[in-house]
Design a protein around this motif. Structure first.
Motif, mmCIF file in Angstrom:
data_model
loop_
_atom_site.group_PDB
_atom_site.id
_atom_site.type_symbol
_atom_site.label_atom_id
_atom_site.label_comp_id
_atom_site.label_asym_id
_atom_site.label_seq_id
_atom_site.Cartn_x
_atom_site.Cartn_y
_atom_site.Cartn_z
ATOM 1 N N PHE B 475 0.851 -1.192 0.000
ATOM 2 C CA PHE B 475 0.000 0.000 0.000
ATOM 3 C C PHE B 475 0.889 1.246 0.000
ATOM 4 N N LYS B 476 0.600 2.166 -0.938
ATOM 5 C CA LYS B 476 1.409 3.388 -1.024
ATOM 6 C C LYS B 476 0.498 4.585 -1.166
ATOM 7 N N ASP B 477 0.601 5.522 -0.251
ATOM 8 C CA ASP B 477 -0.222 6.723 -0.320
ATOM 9 C C ASP B 477 0.591 7.831 0.348
ATOM 10 N N ALA B 478 1.067 8.764 -0.456
ATOM 11 C CA ALA B 478 1.968 9.799 0.060
ATOM 12 C C ALA B 478 1.305 10.618 1.166
ATOM 13 N N THR B 479 0.021 10.923 1.014
ATOM 14 C CA THR B 479 -0.680 11.698 2.039
ATOM 15 C C THR B 479 -0.778 10.897 3.333
ATOM 16 N N TYR B 480 -1.038 9.605 3.172
ATOM 17 C CA TYR B 480 -1.108 8.730 4.353
ATOM 18 C C TYR B 480 0.220 8.784 5.108
ATOM 19 N N LYS B 486 3.157 13.079 10.695
ATOM 20 C CA LYS B 486 2.743 14.311 11.359
ATOM 21 C C LYS B 486 2.033 13.996 12.675
ATOM 22 N N ALA B 487 1.140 12.993 12.646
ATOM 23 C CA ALA B 487 0.394 12.631 13.855
ATOM 24 C C ALA B 487 1.339 12.146 14.949
ATOM 25 N N LEU B 488 2.330 11.345 14.555
ATOM 26 C CA LEU B 488 3.261 10.820 15.551
ATOM 27 C C LEU B 488 4.075 11.920 16.208
ATOM 28 N N ALA B 489 4.171 13.065 15.527
ATOM 29 C CA ALA B 489 4.929 14.184 16.090
ATOM 30 C C ALA B 489 4.011 15.265 16.658
ATOM 31 N N THR B 490 2.717 14.984 16.728
ATOM 32 C CA THR B 490 1.772 15.974 17.238
ATOM 33 C C THR B 490 1.406 15.663 18.685
ATOM 34 N N LEU B 491 1.811 16.539 19.601
ATOM 35 C CA LEU B 491 1.585 16.246 21.010
ATOM 36 C C LEU B 491 0.178 16.600 21.464
ATOM 37 N N ASP B 492 -0.484 17.490 20.738
ATOM 38 C CA ASP B 492 -1.833 17.890 21.128
ATOM 39 C C ASP B 492 -2.838 16.787 20.780
ATOM 40 N N ASP B 493 -3.587 16.308 21.805
ATOM 41 C CA ASP B 493 -4.479 15.159 21.617
ATOM 42 C C ASP B 493 -5.560 15.405 20.566
ATOM 43 N N THR B 494 -6.199 16.576 20.639
ATOM 44 C CA THR B 494 -7.301 16.852 19.718
ATOM 45 C C THR B 494 -6.811 16.858 18.277
ATOM 46 N N GLU B 495 -5.673 17.510 18.079
ATOM 47 C CA GLU B 495 -5.108 17.595 16.735
ATOM 48 C C GLU B 495 -4.690 16.206 16.245
ATOM 49 N N ARG B 496 -4.053 15.439 17.165
ATOM 50 C CA ARG B 496 -3.594 14.113 16.771
ATOM 51 C C ARG B 496 -4.775 13.205 16.449
ATOM 52 N N ALA B 497 -5.862 13.355 17.222
ATOM 53 C CA ALA B 497 -7.029 12.512 16.971
ATOM 54 C C ALA B 497 -7.572 12.756 15.577
ATOM 55 N N SER B 498 -7.600 14.032 15.160
ATOM 56 C CA SER B 498 -8.182 14.288 13.840
ATOM 57 C C SER B 498 -7.266 13.747 12.736
ATOM 58 N N LEU B 499 -5.952 13.797 12.960
ATOM 59 C CA LEU B 499 -5.035 13.181 11.995
ATOM 60 C C LEU B 499 -5.192 11.652 11.998
ATOM 61 N N ALA B 500 -5.351 11.098 13.200
ATOM 62 C CA ALA B 500 -5.499 9.646 13.315
ATOM 63 C C ALA B 500 -6.746 9.171 12.579
ATOM 64 N N ILE B 501 -7.827 9.950 12.713
ATOM 65 C CA ILE B 501 -9.071 9.568 12.056
ATOM 66 C C ILE B 501 -8.921 9.656 10.539
ATOM 67 N N ASP B 502 -8.132 10.616 10.095
ATOM 68 C CA ASP B 502 -7.865 10.728 8.659
ATOM 69 C C ASP B 502 -7.087 9.516 8.140
#
Lengths: 316, 553
Positions: B475-480, B486-502
């Motif tokens: 599986f290859k997806d540059a945005t993924y 980005k999510a792994l480097a995002t310490l803010d929970d709310t922000e990380r959650a929205s990236l995780a859901i994406d």
């Protein structure tokens, strides 16, 4: 006699040497890569990591070199360290050996007493309903695999009636007997038929011999004939068979150990094979083969003592 | 380690109705579900992270493990059995709570710099190890360095770490190459254990083997490990925190029916069941209460790129036509719940409501029972992709749940016009499918299970990175890739959650893995007892300390 014993011992060592190589090679040839297990979890397995693990545990060396290394250590009483438990193999084995030995000893007592008893009963009451009942009953017992017997015994006497514990090996003499009764019974059931049949047949053969006829004709009481002449002469095959069956049990306790949650040699072996834990699997197999060879050799040595005729036909 | 499955036992563990897992779910509620008859219905299982608090103390508890621990040194051999014992004996810099959140623990406080590149830990004072010596910052630093050693199980948690230093009498400062959202969660796991340096060094190679003392500071001390027989832990009198309700716990081990029998006859007081089938066998027993809690575990199909499943459309078609509810009922006694993501609800250590609604939305890609529309859509996808010529090979072992699953997968593939066959291998060989690409050359699909050790979905989704060794379909997806990093480097929970859901959505759309069901943690407990957590936190939280009787004595 001494020469005979030393010859047997030499044979024993040769057998063990051959067996050790076969065991080593067989464990080595088993499918699956121990390095995968040794390297840990699923997400850290890079080819480099596997290669370094192989080098660390000498898994990358030729089989013969590995065998030589292992044998050298074995001779120096060093069985190595378990891959899985990182504990000394010797410690792992010695912690579990008593349970298996107690289990086999208990089962042996059961099948010898009950099996030989039933066989004698059948022989003495030959061609009566007692004979048929013994033959039928033991055949039925032998046809039940030990794991089925184990499950049936556990659910009836353990879970339903609550007479016996269903797991663990207990402490103290009374506790051990209590805990091991059901496992020993499951283990002994299959042997009952063999031993009772051998006893019955050996006694029938002995009873048909000329000197028994002569003794009977000269009016010796039947009870004495059976004890002194028939049973004595039949003892050879009976002891041999008891020894073989017991020796076989040393290698066959795993099913019963699993069903009763006993940590013995059998479950250690299966666990070590599943985990590709070479040092443990090799040590346990070697121990089992040693046990088998020692018991059968002992039976061989005891045989002539029981039946002097055996000694006569062999060159001394 | 970031993601792994219990490599020793293919079986599994946990879960149920996530619908009940809403924010702050009923802590303290008694969720006993020993229904006293019949099989379980996944939709009706209550899922709670805790059991009601105990009122009375207990002199001794007999506890069952499914296996003897390999070692009590979790750095060299980390298995569930070892963790269940050691979590009562050893403490970590952070602690995972029953509700799957984490908080500083042996670190009395922790401070992250604004750029997220340094973490400063203050070492708790007044803590002593079981040998009576004082826990110091030196022990903490030494332990962290031991965990980070490349030969140790937890070394991959330290990939972002650039430095670890003692910066005060009771202060450790950790520097990072880039902000690491999962690092403090790792410190609540095995990477955060604080060892007594002196004891570990004294034991040398024998550390963690039977007959050796522990090197920790927890509410219990290791009293005795009789190899092949039992492990006993006893309350530590000088513990810095609250004294445990249960004074002594004796662990023994038994598998399958022997475990069930020991619980049935009262020979043991409880166990955390690794396999739902063990619990299913005890459903009718009124003396054994069953508690279900959230875990990160799930049943999944992991496709390979070997045959037709290299095509995203075929994978999606399979996902649409799979009877997940049938698998849950026939294979697992109704104790697992059809699920649309590859991680269980226990992974939602933050922003629970968001993750829950995102999971529900994905159900259209992974229906519990396929509808006529789902099947029509699946057939259409297969037609577009073109059916592969060779039959698809389903890799499985002979365990009950996997056998049922493999047959259900074959049925689903046949339903959409694809040929399939099942390849059953011994359990020891089965485990190699996960790690050895050569072993996988023979299969198109693995009937697998998976859990992550951290309560964060991002602990899983790095498996979908284009260079991940667990991305078997290429599986290859540059945005993924960009968003995962980005999510792994995002310490803010709310922000990380929205990236995780994406990224979760992208992973599901491409059906990189095909989720089947989430597995709850199952706590089997004598009906007279209560107290320990029911969630996956039991692996990292001193559960025995809260075990006690329901009645005050």
């Amino acid at each position: 006699m001494l020469a005979r014993i030393s010859r047997r011992l030499a044979g024993l060592l040769a057998t063990l040497f051959a067996a050790s190589f076969v065991i080593f090679a067989a464990v080595y040839a088993a499918p699956g890569d121990p390095a995968v297990f040794l390297a840990g979890g699923r997400d850290k397995l890079t080819p480099e990591r596997l290669a370094s693990v192989r080098a660390q545990y000498h898994l990358d060396e030729p089989l013969v070199v590995q065998y030589g290394r292992w044998l050298w250590d074995c001779v120096h009483l060093d069985l190595g360290r378990s891959f899985q438990y990182s504990d000394q193999v010797g410690d792992l084995v010695s912690a579990r050996l008593p349970t298996t030995l107690q289990l086999v000893a208990y089962a042996t007592v059961l099948f010898v007493v009950l099996g030989v008893g039933a066989g004698i009963l059948a022989a003495v009451r030959r061609s009566t309903w007692v004979d048929s009942a013994v033959v039928g009953g033991t055949t039925l017992a032998a046809s039940v695999p030990s794991f089925v017997a184990a499950i049936a015994l556990v659910s009836l006497f353990g879970v339903q009636l609550g007479w016996f514990p269903v797991t663990g090996s207990g402490t103290g003499i009374a506790g051990t007997l209590h805990h091991l009764t059901l496992p020993a019974l499951s283990l002994a059931l299959g042997a009952l038929a063999i031993i009772s049949r051998v006893t019955r047949q050996a006694m029938a053969d002995a009873a048909a011999s000329d000197h028994v006829e002569a003794a009977r004709a000269s009016g010796v009481p039947e009870r004495d004939i059976i004890r002194r002449h028939v049973l004595r002469n039949a003892l050879g095959p009976i002891v041999t068979m008891c020894g073989l069956v017991m020796a076989g049990m040393l290698a066959g306790t795993v099913v019963v150990e699993t069903a009763f949650g006993l940590s013995g040699i059998g479950s250690l072996l299966v666990g070590s094979i599943n985990a590709h834990d070479f040092p443990v699997a090799q040590a346990v197999l070697l121990l089992m083969v040693t046990g088998y060879v020692v018991v059968t050799t002992a039976v061989d040595l005891v045989h002539p003592l029981l039946d002097p005729r055996v000694k006569e036909v062999r060159p001394a | 380690m970031t993601t792994h499955s219990d490599r020793r036992r293919g079986a599994t563990a946990v879960l149920a109705a996530a619908t009940l897992l809403t924010v702050g779910a009923c802590s303290g509620a008694d969720t006993t579900s020993g229904t006293g008859g019949g099989s379980a219905d996944a939709a009706k299982l209550q899922l709670s992270p805790t059991t009601s608090a105990a009122k009375g103390t207990l002199a001794r508890a007999d506890w069952l493990l499914e296996d003897e621990p390999d070692s009590l040194d979790l750095d060299t051999q980390g298995t569930s059995a070892g963790r269940v014992v050691l979590t009562n004996v050893c403490e970590r810099l952070y602690q995972l709570q029953p509700d799957m959140t984490t908080k500083p623990f042996l670190a009395s406080s922790a401070k992250t710099s604004t750029d997220g590149r340094t973490l400063t830990l203050t070492v708790r004072s007044g803590v002593t190890f079981h040998d009576g010596s004082k826990l110091t910052a030196d022990d903490v630093l030494w332990s962290l360095k031991r965990h980070a050693d490349p030969d140790m199980e937890q070394s991959d948690e330290f990939g972002n770490v650039s430095s670890m230093k003692k910066t005060g009498a009771d202060e450790i400062t950790i520097g990072f190459k880039a902000p690491d959202a999962l690092f403090t969660k790792a410190l609540a796991g095995d990477a955060g254990i604080v060892w007594n340096k002196e004891q570990v060094e004294k034991a040398g190679q024998d550390f963690g083997t039977p007959g050796r003392p522990d090197a920790c500071s927890g509410p219990y001390a290791l009293k005795n490990w009789k190899s092949g027989d039992s492990i006993t832990i006893a309350a530590y009198d000088d513990y810095w925190g609250k004294q445990p309700m249960t004074r002594e716990v004796v662990f023994r081990w038994a598998a399958d029916s022997a475990l069930v029998n020991a619980l049935k006859t009262g020979a043991a007081d409880g166990a955390y069941a690794e396999s739902p089938n063990t619990a299913a066998a005890l459903l009718k027993d009124k003396d054994i209460a069953q508690h279900y809690g959230p875990s990160t575990a799930s049943l999944v199909l992991i496709p390979t790129a070997r045959g037709g499943l290299g095509d995203e459309k075929i994978r999606r078609a399979l996902s649409l036509s799979l009877d997940r509810k049938g698998i849950a009922d026939s294979g697992y006694g109704g104790l697992v719940e059809p699920w649309a993501t590859p991680v269980g609800s226990g992974a939602w250590g933050y922003e629970k409501a968001e993750f829950q609604s995102a999971q529900k939305q994905l159900a259209s890609l992974a229906p519990a029972s396929p509808s006529a529309d789902d099947l029509a859509e699946a057939k259409k996808l297969v037609k577009e992709a073109g059916a592969p010529g060779a039959p698809l090979v389903i890799g499985t072992d002979a365990s009950q749940g996997r056998t049922v699953t493999a047959n259900a997968v074959r049925a689903a593939l046949q339903r959409i016009g694809l040929k399939a066959q099942i390849k059953t291998v011994p359990t020891s060989q089965f485990e190699e499918f996960y790690s050895d690409p050569q072993a996988r050359d023979e299969i198109d699909l693995l009937v697998g299970d998976w859990y992550i050790s951290k309560a964060d979905p991002m602990g899983f989704y790095d498996n979908g990175l284009s260079d991940s060794s667990n991305n078997w379909v290429g599986f290859k997806d540059a945005t993924y890739d960009k968003n995962v990093k980005k999510a792994l480097a995002t310490l803010d929970d709310t922000e990380r959650a929205s990236l995780a859901i994406d990224v979760q959505r992208r992973f599901a759309d491409a059906a990189v893995w095909i989720p089947i069901a989430q597995i709850p943690t199952i706590l089997l407990l004598d009906a007279k007892l209560t107290g320990p957590p029911a969630s996956q936190a039991y692996l990292y939280y001193p559960w025995a300390a809260e075990l006690g009787s329901k009645r005050a004595e």
